[in-house]
Design a protein around this motif. Sequence first.
Motif, short mmCIF file in Angstrom:
data_model
loop_
_atom_site.label_atom_id
_atom_site.label_comp_id
_atom_site.label_asym_id
_atom_site.label_seq_id
_atom_site.Cartn_x
_atom_site.Cartn_y
_atom_site.Cartn_z
N MET A 231 0.85 -1.17 0.00
CA MET A 231 0.00 0.00 0.00
C MET A 231 0.90 1.23 0.00
O MET A 231 1.71 1.41 0.90
CB MET A 231 -0.90 -0.04 1.24
CG MET A 231 -1.78 1.16 1.39
SD MET A 231 -3.11 1.02 2.62
CE MET A 231 -2.27 0.48 4.08
N ASP A 232 0.76 2.05 -1.02
CA ASP A 232 1.52 3.29 -1.11
C ASP A 232 0.85 4.39 -0.31
O ASP A 232 -0.38 4.52 -0.31
CB ASP A 232 1.63 3.74 -2.57
CG ASP A 232 2.48 2.80 -3.40
OD1 ASP A 232 3.42 2.21 -2.84
OD2 ASP A 232 2.19 2.64 -4.61
N ILE A 233 1.67 5.18 0.38
CA ILE A 233 1.16 6.27 1.20
C ILE A 233 1.80 7.56 0.74
O ILE A 233 3.00 7.63 0.52
CB ILE A 233 1.46 6.03 2.70
CG1 ILE A 233 0.78 4.74 3.16
CG2 ILE A 233 1.01 7.22 3.53
CD1 ILE A 233 1.12 4.35 4.58
N ARG A 234 0.98 8.59 0.59
CA ARG A 234 1.48 9.92 0.25
C ARG A 234 1.05 10.89 1.35
O ARG A 234 0.12 10.60 2.10
CB ARG A 234 0.96 10.36 -1.11
CG ARG A 234 -0.54 10.66 -1.14
CD ARG A 234 -1.02 11.05 -2.55
NE ARG A 234 -2.39 11.49 -2.54
CZ ARG A 234 -3.46 10.72 -2.59
NH1 ARG A 234 -3.31 9.40 -2.63
NH2 ARG A 234 -4.67 11.23 -2.59
N LEU A 235 1.71 12.01 1.45
CA LEU A 235 1.32 13.06 2.38
C LEU A 235 0.61 14.14 1.60
O LEU A 235 1.03 14.51 0.50
CB LEU A 235 2.54 13.64 3.10
CG LEU A 235 3.27 12.66 4.01
CD1 LEU A 235 4.55 13.29 4.54
CD2 LEU A 235 2.38 12.22 5.15
N GLU A 236 -0.49 14.64 2.16
CA GLU A 236 -1.26 15.67 1.47
C GLU A 236 -1.82 16.67 2.47
O GLU A 236 -2.38 16.29 3.50
CB GLU A 236 -2.40 15.00 0.68
CG GLU A 236 -3.07 15.95 -0.27
CD GLU A 236 -3.92 15.24 -1.31
OE1 GLU A 236 -5.02 15.76 -1.59
OE2 GLU A 236 -3.49 14.19 -1.84
N GLN A 237 -1.65 17.94 2.15
CA GLN A 237 -2.23 19.02 2.94
C GLN A 237 -3.67 19.20 2.46
O GLN A 237 -3.92 19.19 1.26
CB GLN A 237 -1.42 20.31 2.71
CG GLN A 237 -1.64 21.39 3.72
CD GLN A 237 -1.04 21.07 5.08
OE1 GLN A 237 0.02 20.49 5.20
NE2 GLN A 237 -1.75 21.45 6.11
#
Length: 145
Positions: free
Chosen positions: A1-7
């Motif tokens: 599972m890929d995780i990204r950071l997002e505001q």
Amino acid sequence: MDIRLEQRDCFAISGYLIETPATDESYDAKSIALREQHEEALRQNHAVLYGATWFTSDEKLYYLFGAAASSAAKDSVSIPAGLFAVATVPADMPLIHAWGAMWETGLPSIGYDYIEAEKCFELFGENGAREIWVPVVQSNVHEKE
């Protein structure tokens, strides 16, 4: 599972709410039933739906399933602006397993911790797209002594 950071900016979700004691083991079944009961009607007017989860200081667990709202309604919740860890959930992975993977390996692997006082949410997009969003802060890094 890929995780990204997002505001993400603050937004509100309005829809259908369940409340249970935090120790209620039937919580997952109740939240799934709530989604199944209302998804078709909500999809008629909204391409993207949300399921928000949060605890309160009096040991209650809440799940609200609905759509982004322009104003607060009786059954609504505000999701504060902030930094979120976002994972796209594969179509063949049950959401409960995705949440487990996020807590157990996902957040530690990117060096972030869940902000416990905030609300998590699920995003149900078009064409079966599913994401989980967790408010995060960078983990404290302790130097070796």
